[in-house]
Scaffold this motif. Structure first.
Motif, PDB file in Angstrom:
ATOM      1  N   VAL A 128      30.496  -1.765   6.780  1.00  0.00           N
ATOM      2  CA  VAL A 128      30.149  -3.023   6.106  1.00  0.00           C
ATOM      3  C   VAL A 128      29.041  -2.793   5.080  1.00  0.00           C
ATOM      4  O   VAL A 128      29.111  -3.286   3.940  1.00  0.00           O
ATOM      5  CB  VAL A 128      29.717  -4.080   7.137  1.00  0.00           C
ATOM      6  CG1 VAL A 128      29.201  -5.337   6.443  1.00  0.00           C
ATOM      7  CG2 VAL A 128      30.874  -4.431   8.067  1.00  0.00           C
ATOM      8  N   ALA A 129      28.008  -2.029   5.480  1.00  0.00           N
ATOM      9  CA  ALA A 129      26.880  -1.774   4.579  1.00  0.00           C
ATOM     10  C   ALA A 129      27.331  -0.998   3.341  1.00  0.00           C
ATOM     11  O   ALA A 129      26.963  -1.357   2.206  1.00  0.00           O
ATOM     12  CB  ALA A 129      25.787  -1.010   5.316  1.00  0.00           C
ATOM     13  N   CYS A 130      28.129   0.043   3.536  1.00  0.00           N
ATOM     14  CA  CYS A 130      28.584   0.850   2.397  1.00  0.00           C
ATOM     15  C   CYS A 130      29.488   0.042   1.480  1.00  0.00           C
ATOM     16  O   CYS A 130      29.478   0.236   0.256  1.00  0.00           O
ATOM     17  CB  CYS A 130      29.303   2.100   2.895  1.00  0.00           C
ATOM     18  SG  CYS A 130      28.209   3.343   3.621  1.00  0.00           S
ATOM     19  N   THR A 131      30.274  -0.858   2.042  1.00  0.00           N
ATOM     20  CA  THR A 131      31.123  -1.718   1.223  1.00  0.00           C
ATOM     21  C   THR A 131      30.273  -2.629   0.343  1.00  0.00           C
ATOM     22  O   THR A 131      30.552  -2.805  -0.854  1.00  0.00           O
ATOM     23  CB  THR A 131      32.046  -2.569   2.117  1.00  0.00           C
ATOM     24  OG1 THR A 131      32.865  -1.709   2.914  1.00  0.00           O
ATOM     25  CG2 THR A 131      32.933  -3.477   1.276  1.00  0.00           C
ATOM     26  N   ALA A 132      29.222  -3.203   0.934  1.00  0.00           N
ATOM     27  CA  ALA A 132      28.329  -4.076   0.169  1.00  0.00           C
ATOM     28  C   ALA A 132      27.630  -3.301  -0.941  1.00  0.00           C
ATOM     29  O   ALA A 132      27.532  -3.782  -2.090  1.00  0.00           O
ATOM     30  CB  ALA A 132      27.301  -4.708   1.107  1.00  0.00           C
ATOM     31  N   PHE A 133      27.141  -2.101  -0.620  1.00  0.00           N
ATOM     32  CA  PHE A 133      26.484  -1.278  -1.638  1.00  0.00           C
ATOM     33  C   PHE A 133      27.477  -0.903  -2.736  1.00  0.00           C
ATOM     34  O   PHE A 133      27.120  -0.886  -3.924  1.00  0.00           O
ATOM     35  CB  PHE A 133      25.910  -0.010  -1.014  1.00  0.00           C
ATOM     36  CG  PHE A 133      24.580  -0.213  -0.341  1.00  0.00           C
ATOM     37  CD1 PHE A 133      23.468  -0.606  -1.071  1.00  0.00           C
ATOM     38  CD2 PHE A 133      24.430   0.001   1.018  1.00  0.00           C
ATOM     39  CE1 PHE A 133      22.239  -0.789  -0.463  1.00  0.00           C
ATOM     40  CE2 PHE A 133      23.200  -0.179   1.641  1.00  0.00           C
ATOM     41  CZ  PHE A 133      22.110  -0.581   0.905  1.00  0.00           C
ATOM     42  N   CYS A 134      28.700  -0.604  -2.351  1.00  0.00           N
ATOM     43  CA  CYS A 134      29.717  -0.216  -3.334  1.00  0.00           C
ATOM     44  C   CYS A 134      29.935  -1.340  -4.346  1.00  0.00           C
ATOM     45  O   CYS A 134      29.979  -1.091  -5.557  1.00  0.00           O
ATOM     46  CB  CYS A 134      31.023   0.111  -2.606  1.00  0.00           C
ATOM     47  SG  CYS A 134      32.369   0.622  -3.706  1.00  0.00           S
ATOM     48  N   VAL A 135      30.042  -2.561  -3.865  1.00  0.00           N
ATOM     49  CA  VAL A 135      30.228  -3.704  -4.764  1.00  0.00           C
ATOM     50  C   VAL A 135      29.031  -3.832  -5.702  1.00  0.00           C
ATOM     51  O   VAL A 135      29.191  -4.064  -6.915  1.00  0.00           O
ATOM     52  CB  VAL A 135      30.418  -5.003  -3.950  1.00  0.00           C
ATOM     53  CG1 VAL A 135      30.425  -6.217  -4.875  1.00  0.00           C
ATOM     54  CG2 VAL A 135      31.699  -4.943  -3.135  1.00  0.00           C
ATOM     55  N   TYR A 136      27.838  -3.660  -5.153  1.00  0.00           N
ATOM     56  CA  TYR A 136      26.626  -3.771  -5.980  1.00  0.00           C
ATOM     57  C   TYR A 136      26.613  -2.703  -7.076  1.00  0.00           C
ATOM     58  O   TYR A 136      26.314  -2.999  -8.250  1.00  0.00           O
ATOM     59  CB  TYR A 136      25.383  -3.636  -5.103  1.00  0.00           C
ATOM     60  CG  TYR A 136      24.103  -3.544  -5.902  1.00  0.00           C
ATOM     61  CD1 TYR A 136      23.542  -4.678  -6.500  1.00  0.00           C
ATOM     62  CD2 TYR A 136      23.460  -2.315  -6.082  1.00  0.00           C
ATOM     63  CE1 TYR A 136      22.385  -4.591  -7.255  1.00  0.00           C
ATOM     64  CE2 TYR A 136      22.302  -2.224  -6.835  1.00  0.00           C
ATOM     65  CZ  TYR A 136      21.764  -3.361  -7.421  1.00  0.00           C
ATOM     66  OH  TYR A 136      20.620  -3.264  -8.166  1.00  0.00           O
TER      67      TYR A 136
END
Length: 215
Positions: free
Chosen positions: A103-111
């Motif tokens: 979940v964290a890496c997905t959020a960072f990826c979008v950012y």
């Protein structure tokens, strides 16, 4: 430049790790240590290109596709290590916390995509880090008895903690780099500090795995 010192220190540490991993691979004839050596070799090649560009042109690469490809290959080798350790533990109960890095890496990826573009590169890199984090958390949560006698790396919690620390610090490095001003870095800042910590995680992965007689 402070950045040059940071990159040079990383180069020395990773080169030492590569030499140690290669020596262990030659003495044990063990694929785990060949994979470990490949991980550090990829990180070393990317870092060498980055530092060489910095020394010659006085700035970080404007297009970093060469180091990005080699670093990404390094993530693949680390993923192979944690995924193989997970496979050797056999069937285990689900670990909901293992999805937290995903979940964290997905959020960072979008950012990162919104901030700097490069959707394909960001998806690949963050996808690999998410997978590493997933298996690392599963390794941390696994019972010691789940690891077979011939694969002590599968039950090596310190190694899995080091792998998890690596992806956390890597994300910190990437995030702090988003706030850098263009041009050479001449003073200590969060990016420089986190880069030093990232270098330490490369060594930690090797040191934590050193006493595991994995096959």
């Amino acid at each position: 430049m402070v950045e040059g010192i940071t990159d040079a220190a990383e180069l020395v540490v990773v080169a030492a790790c590569l030499a140690a991993a290669l020596a262990r691979a030659l003495s044990t004839r063990n694929m785990t240590w060949v994979t470990m050596a490949c991980f550090h070799a990829c990180i070393l090649l990317g870092s060498a290109y980055w530092l060489g560009y910095l020394l010659v042109f006085g700035e970080t690469p404007r297009y970093s596709y060469v180091p990005d490809m080699t670093w990404t290959a390094g993530y693949v080798f680390l993923l192979m290590l944690v995924a193989e350790a997970d496979r050797r533990r056999g069937v285990a109960a689900p670990v909901p916390a293992a999805w937290a890095p995903v979940v964290a890496c997905t959020a960072f990826c979008v950012y990162y995509i919104v901030d700097s573009g490069s959707p394909l590169l960001n998806i690949v890199e963050n996808g690999l880090l998410a997978a590493i984090g997933f298996f690392a958390v599963r390794g941390i949560a696994a019972a010691p008895s789940a690891a077979p006698a011939d694969s002590r790396l599968a039950g090596n919690k310190a190694f899995h903690w080091a792998a998890l620390a690596f992806i956390v610090v890597e994300q910190v490095v990437w995030t702090t780099s988003c706030f850098l001003e263009p041009g050479p870095i001449a003073e200590v800042n969060p990016y420089i500090v986190s880069s030093f910590v990232l270098t330490a995680t490369y060594a930690a992965i090797l040191v934590c795995a050193w006493r595991s007689d994995a096959t």
